[in-house]
Enzyme design. Structure first.
Site, PDB file in Angstrom:
ATOM      1  N   GLY A  12       0.781  -1.243   0.000  1.00  0.00           N
ATOM      2  CA  GLY A  12       0.000   0.000   0.000  1.00  0.00           C
ATOM      3  C   GLY A  12       0.806   1.283   0.000  1.00  0.00           C
ATOM      4  N   ASN A  14       1.754   3.046  -2.551  1.00  0.00           N
ATOM      5  CA  ASN A  14       1.115   3.987  -3.502  1.00  0.00           C
ATOM      6  C   ASN A  14      -0.186   4.544  -2.927  1.00  0.00           C
ATOM      7  OD1 ASN A  14       2.383   4.415  -6.267  1.00  0.00           O
ATOM      8  ND2 ASN A  14       2.692   2.215  -5.963  1.00  0.00           N
ATOM      9  N   ASN A 103      -5.010   2.265 -13.345  1.00  0.00           N
ATOM     10  CA  ASN A 103      -4.150   1.223 -12.776  1.00  0.00           C
ATOM     11  C   ASN A 103      -2.706   1.647 -12.916  1.00  0.00           C
ATOM     12  OD1 ASN A 103      -3.326  -1.382 -11.787  1.00  0.00           O
ATOM     13  ND2 ASN A 103      -2.822  -1.933 -13.915  1.00  0.00           N
ATOM     14  N   HIS A 105       1.156   0.347 -13.147  1.00  0.00           N
ATOM     15  CA  HIS A 105       1.869  -0.890 -13.484  1.00  0.00           C
ATOM     16  C   HIS A 105       3.368  -0.597 -13.514  1.00  0.00           C
ATOM     17  CE1 HIS A 105       2.195  -4.927 -15.193  1.00  0.00           C
ATOM     18  NE2 HIS A 105       3.195  -4.424 -15.910  1.00  0.00           N
TER      19      HIS A 105
HETATM   20  C1  GAR Z   1       3.442  -1.166  -7.529  1.00  0.00           C
HETATM   21  O1  GAR Z   1       4.751  -1.152  -7.957  1.00  0.00           O
HETATM   22  C2  GAR Z   1       2.523  -1.299  -8.709  1.00  0.00           C
HETATM   23  O2  GAR Z   1       3.063  -0.738  -9.857  1.00  0.00           O
HETATM   24  C3  GAR Z   1       2.369  -2.759  -8.846  1.00  0.00           C
HETATM   25  O3  GAR Z   1       2.326  -3.236  -7.556  1.00  0.00           O
HETATM   26  C4  GAR Z   1       3.124  -2.407  -6.729  1.00  0.00           C
HETATM   27  C5  GAR Z   1       2.345  -2.092  -5.472  1.00  0.00           C
HETATM   28  O4  GAR Z   1       3.184  -1.474  -4.553  1.00  0.00           O
HETATM   29  N1  GAR Z   1       1.202  -3.095  -9.589  1.00  0.00           N
HETATM   30  C6  GAR Z   1       1.144  -4.135 -10.416  1.00  0.00           C
HETATM   31  O5  GAR Z   1       2.060  -4.898 -10.591  1.00  0.00           O
HETATM   32  C7  GAR Z   1      -0.161  -4.325 -11.163  1.00  0.00           C
HETATM   33  N2  GAR Z   1      -0.016  -5.208 -12.229  1.00  0.00           N
HETATM   34  P1  GAR Z   1       2.576  -0.788  -3.269  1.00  0.00           P
HETATM   35  O6  GAR Z   1       1.643  -1.781  -2.632  1.00  0.00           O
HETATM   36  O7  GAR Z   1       3.757  -0.473  -2.393  1.00  0.00           O
HETATM   37  O8  GAR Z   1       1.857   0.400  -3.720  1.00  0.00           O
END
Ligand code: GAR
Length: 335
Positions: A12, A14, A103, A105
């Site tokens: 979490g 982001n 989203n 990515h």
């Molecule tokens: C982020 O790096 C995001 O880009 C990726 O998951 C991570 C979540 O990090 N999303 C994906 O891979 C979607 N396909 P966080 O939980 O620290 O925000």
């Protein structure tokens, strides 16, 4: 106030970044967090930041998506941000929030996207492939995985010594910039244009409870006067508020009457009589002054000098009289 919902399955970071970016302002706020993992760290973090966080089982996401939509509606959610959300989003949710689900990515889509490509898997694949650059992408969610229109994308350099962990840290830094940026872009793009202010007619119609069928008054800007062809009128100063001064009448070349030949004849006659002849006499007399003086005829020199003075005065007086009288007399039609 625009309410955002964050969907997250993991750490979490982001989601936290979005809350810290928006929730101190008065225009946008993260108003809800939904997760598909009961003990996801994001839940605790959101609660600590005062954001309602709710666990929704995967079976509900898959089989009862309307329940999710209902939760979103109950929180007046307008935009959805998927921040590391690893659960399938049903078509009905995509449709209900068409163009408003973003989203993030961790790659330069369309590279390293699609089924199975998420989080650490992406960074591992990028390093194994020997890529020299990677990055992060925010895109609009459609029914195809990682294939919706890109909103913001940014690169990072992959160094030979990078590991999936160091690359992930670099990509995360970029994500913290581009995710809020993309949210702002979508909000600004979907914001309704400001309503037109109501007219006085509308106000009265509303007060009287009748329809306003008076057509609005068309206001056309006054037409600019076109510049006249031919000689330009002399400049007349313009005072604001006063009507534009009518252009002072300038003689029109076509309508101008030709000068009568008598005018020209009189001009030549007066010039010869008043200036030329008396002037010549004055010059002759003044030239006599020096020649007589050096010849020893002092009396003749004095006479010539006096005559020169007289003729200079005559030239001046006649010049003034004829030239000042000629114009008014000719206008009065006497010549
Ligand atoms: C982020 O790096 C995001 O880009 C990726 O998951 C991570 C979540 O990090 N999303 C994906 O891979 C979607 N396909 P966080 O939980 O620290 O925000």
């Amino acid at each position: 106030m625009v309410n955002i919902a964050v969907f997250a399955s993991g750490n979490g970071s982001n989601a936290v970044n979005l809350v810290k970016t928006f929730n101190s302002g008065s225009r946008i706020r993260v108003a809800l967090c939904l997760t598909d993992k009961e003990n996801a760290p994001v839940m605790e973090k959101m609660q600590a930041l005062g954001v309602p966080a709710q666990y929704v089982a995967r079976s509900v996401w898959k089989n009862e998506p309307q329940k999710v939509i209902d939760i979103l509606r109950a929180h007046d959610i307008e935009i959805i941000a998927l921040a590391g959300f690893l659960c399938f989003i049903d078509e009905s949710i995509v449709k209900a929030y068409e163009g408003k689900i973003l989203n993030i990515h961790p790659s330069l889509l369309p590279a390293y996207g699609g089924r199975g490509m998420h989080g650490a898997n992406v960074h591992k694949a990028v390093i194994e492939a020997g890529e020299v650059k990677s990055g992060a992408t925010v895109h609009i969610v459609t029914n195809e995985i990682d294939a919706g229109p890109i909103v913001v994308q940014r690169c990072v350099t992959v160094l030979p010594e990078d590991t999936p962990e160091t690359l992930e840290a670099k990509v995360h830094e970029v994500e913290y910039d581009i995710f809020p940026e993309a949210v702002m872009k979508i909000i600004n793009a979907t914001a309704e244009p400001p309503a037109m202010p109501k007219s006085v007619d509308d106000d009265w119609a509303e007060t009287l409870g009748v329809p306003n069928d008076i057509p609005p008054v068309e206001t056309t800007p006054p037409e600019m006067p076109k510049p006249e062809a031919g000689p330009q009128a002399p400049f007349a100063p313009f005072t604001p508020g006063s009507p534009s001064p009518a252009p002072a009448s300038a003689p029109d070349a076509a309508s101008q009457e030709p000068m009568p030949p008598t005018y020209l004849a009189w001009a030549v006659v007066t010039m010869v009589l008043c200036c030329f002849i008396p002037g010549i006499v004055a010059v002759v007399n003044s030239s006599k002054v020096s020649s007589r003086y050096y010849a020893g005829d002092y009396e003749g020199a004095r006479r010539a000098s006096r005559n020169a003075e007289i003729w200079i005065i005559i030239t001046f007086v006649l010049g003034v009289i004829f030239n000042t009288l000629y114009l008014p007399l000719s206008i009065a039609g006497m010549f």
